[in-house]
Every structure is written in C-alpha cells, then in structure tokens.
Design a protein around this motif. Structure first.
Motif, mmCIF file in Angstrom:
data_model
loop_
_atom_site.group_PDB
_atom_site.id
_atom_site.type_symbol
_atom_site.label_atom_id
_atom_site.label_comp_id
_atom_site.label_asym_id
_atom_site.label_seq_id
_atom_site.Cartn_x
_atom_site.Cartn_y
_atom_site.Cartn_z
ATOM 1 N N MET A 184 0.852 -1.178 0.000
ATOM 2 C CA MET A 184 0.000 0.000 0.000
ATOM 3 C C MET A 184 0.898 1.241 0.000
ATOM 4 S SD MET A 184 -2.696 1.375 2.844
ATOM 5 C CE MET A 184 -4.010 0.240 2.528
ATOM 6 N N ASN A 185 0.615 2.176 -0.880
ATOM 7 C CA ASN A 185 1.372 3.413 -0.988
ATOM 8 C C ASN A 185 0.671 4.497 -0.188
ATOM 9 O OD1 ASN A 185 3.113 5.405 -1.726
ATOM 10 N ND2 ASN A 185 2.396 5.550 -3.825
ATOM 11 N N ARG A 186 1.315 4.968 0.877
ATOM 12 C CA ARG A 186 0.716 6.002 1.723
ATOM 13 C C ARG A 186 1.412 7.331 1.470
ATOM 14 N NH1 ARG A 186 -0.322 3.136 7.554
ATOM 15 N NH2 ARG A 186 -1.589 1.477 6.706
ATOM 16 N N VAL A 187 0.629 8.311 1.119
ATOM 17 C CA VAL A 187 1.143 9.662 0.934
ATOM 18 C C VAL A 187 0.716 10.461 2.156
ATOM 19 C CG1 VAL A 187 1.087 11.723 -0.502
ATOM 20 C CG2 VAL A 187 0.976 9.465 -1.572
ATOM 21 N N TYR A 188 1.699 10.838 2.962
ATOM 22 C CA TYR A 188 1.397 11.576 4.184
ATOM 23 C C TYR A 188 1.219 13.058 3.892
ATOM 24 C CZ TYR A 188 2.219 7.443 6.947
ATOM 25 O OH TYR A 188 2.114 6.194 7.488
ATOM 26 N N VAL A 189 0.130 13.595 4.391
ATOM 27 C CA VAL A 189 -0.159 15.018 4.284
ATOM 28 C C VAL A 189 0.373 15.708 5.538
ATOM 29 C CG1 VAL A 189 -2.012 16.722 4.209
ATOM 30 C CG2 VAL A 189 -2.185 14.630 2.863
ATOM 31 N N CYS A 190 0.115 15.124 6.691
ATOM 32 C CA CYS A 190 0.515 15.688 7.979
ATOM 33 C C CYS A 190 1.494 14.741 8.660
ATOM 34 C CB CYS A 190 -0.715 15.904 8.858
ATOM 35 S SG CYS A 190 -0.335 16.514 10.518
ATOM 36 N N SER A 191 2.751 15.146 8.696
ATOM 37 C CA SER A 191 3.778 14.318 9.335
ATOM 38 C C SER A 191 3.637 14.328 10.852
ATOM 39 C CB SER A 191 5.165 14.830 8.963
ATOM 40 O OG SER A 191 5.338 14.757 7.572
ATOM 41 N N CYS A 192 3.179 15.427 11.406
ATOM 42 C CA CYS A 192 3.059 15.544 12.861
ATOM 43 C C CYS A 192 2.118 14.494 13.452
ATOM 44 C CB CYS A 192 2.580 16.939 13.257
ATOM 45 S SG CYS A 192 3.712 18.264 12.806
ATOM 46 N N PHE A 193 1.023 14.223 12.760
ATOM 47 C CA PHE A 193 0.022 13.287 13.278
ATOM 48 C C PHE A 193 -0.157 12.054 12.392
ATOM 49 C CE2 PHE A 193 -1.116 17.356 15.229
ATOM 50 C CZ PHE A 193 -1.075 16.976 16.568
ATOM 51 N N GLY A 194 0.680 11.901 11.374
ATOM 52 C CA GLY A 194 0.621 10.711 10.528
ATOM 53 C C GLY A 194 -0.662 10.588 9.735
ATOM 54 N N VAL A 195 -1.197 11.713 9.254
ATOM 55 C CA VAL A 195 -2.452 11.708 8.502
ATOM 56 C C VAL A 195 -2.139 11.602 7.014
ATOM 57 C CG1 VAL A 195 -4.567 12.984 7.987
ATOM 58 C CG2 VAL A 195 -3.583 13.085 10.278
ATOM 59 N N THR A 196 -2.782 10.654 6.358
ATOM 60 C CA THR A 196 -2.531 10.425 4.935
ATOM 61 C C THR A 196 -3.522 11.204 4.061
ATOM 62 O OG1 THR A 196 -4.018 8.520 4.795
ATOM 63 C CG2 THR A 196 -1.717 8.080 5.412
ATOM 64 N N GLU A 197 -3.194 11.285 2.788
ATOM 65 C CA GLU A 197 -4.079 11.931 1.821
ATOM 66 C C GLU A 197 -5.422 11.209 1.762
ATOM 67 O OE1 GLU A 197 -4.072 12.842 -2.948
ATOM 68 O OE2 GLU A 197 -2.188 13.063 -1.849
ATOM 69 N N GLN A 198 -5.390 9.894 1.828
ATOM 70 C CA GLN A 198 -6.633 9.113 1.803
ATOM 71 C C GLN A 198 -7.513 9.444 3.004
ATOM 72 O OE1 GLN A 198 -6.756 8.254 -1.530
ATOM 73 N NE2 GLN A 198 -8.116 6.775 -0.598
ATOM 74 N N GLN A 199 -6.902 9.652 4.167
ATOM 75 C CA GLN A 199 -7.681 9.994 5.361
ATOM 76 C C GLN A 199 -8.330 11.369 5.203
ATOM 77 O OE1 GLN A 199 -4.304 9.159 8.006
ATOM 78 N NE2 GLN A 199 -5.726 7.980 9.276
ATOM 79 N N VAL A 200 -7.586 12.322 4.653
ATOM 80 C CA VAL A 200 -8.149 13.653 4.419
ATOM 81 C C VAL A 200 -9.318 13.549 3.453
ATOM 82 C CG1 VAL A 200 -7.715 15.941 3.440
ATOM 83 C CG2 VAL A 200 -6.013 14.892 4.950
ATOM 84 N N LYS A 201 -9.168 12.779 2.392
ATOM 85 C CA LYS A 201 -10.251 12.609 1.414
ATOM 86 C C LYS A 201 -11.466 11.938 2.042
ATOM 87 C CE LYS A 201 -7.383 12.576 -2.710
ATOM 88 N NZ LYS A 201 -6.881 11.785 -3.842
#
Length: 77
Positions: free
Chosen positions: A1-18
């Motif tokens: 699985m390719n995870r693109v992190y948006v928020c490094s501080c809290f480990g939030v991925t682009e998929q989670q934001v979407k």
C-alpha cells in the motif's frame, strides 16, 4: 500500500483527508477537528487546501451554488 502523508506531525494520509472530506469536512479547520491535521506545525494546511480544492468535498458544489449544507445535514438526521 502506498501512503502519501499530508501531515507528518500526526501521521495523517491523503486518503484519510479525502475520507473526512467525503464525510462532510469541507475546510481545513473541519479536517483539523476530524483528525488533528494542521494543528501542530501548520506546514500541511496548504496541502489540505489543495486536496479540498480538487473536489474532495462532495458538498462544495452545493455551497458554491448558494445552497445550505446545514439544511442537507438536518434532512439526513
């Protein structure tokens, strides 16, 4: 699985934001309330804005047409 992190501080991925956007969070502040992204160093806020600006928020079209998102949410309840 390719995870693109948006928020490094809290480990939030682009998929989670979407996903949060699909659930109704249409602003960076609402995303922050949902997952804390953007609340520490703030370096991800522009990235979150870019994701939301690319149509990640399904209610954005309704808002841009002058409709009420709150009315839609009240009907769903």
């Amino acid at each position: 699985m390719n995870r693109v992190y948006v928020c490094s501080c809290f480990g939030v991925t682009e998929q989670q934001v979407k996903k949060h956007a699909a659930d109704g969070a249409c602003t960076p502040r609402q995303i922050a309330s949902a997952c804390k992204a953007g609340t520490d160093c703030g370096s991800c806020v522009r990235r979150i804005q870019a994701i939301l600006g690319r149509g990640a928020c399904p209610r954005r079209e309704l808002v841009e047409q002058g409709g009420s998102v709150l009315a839609e949410l009240d009907e769903a309840a």
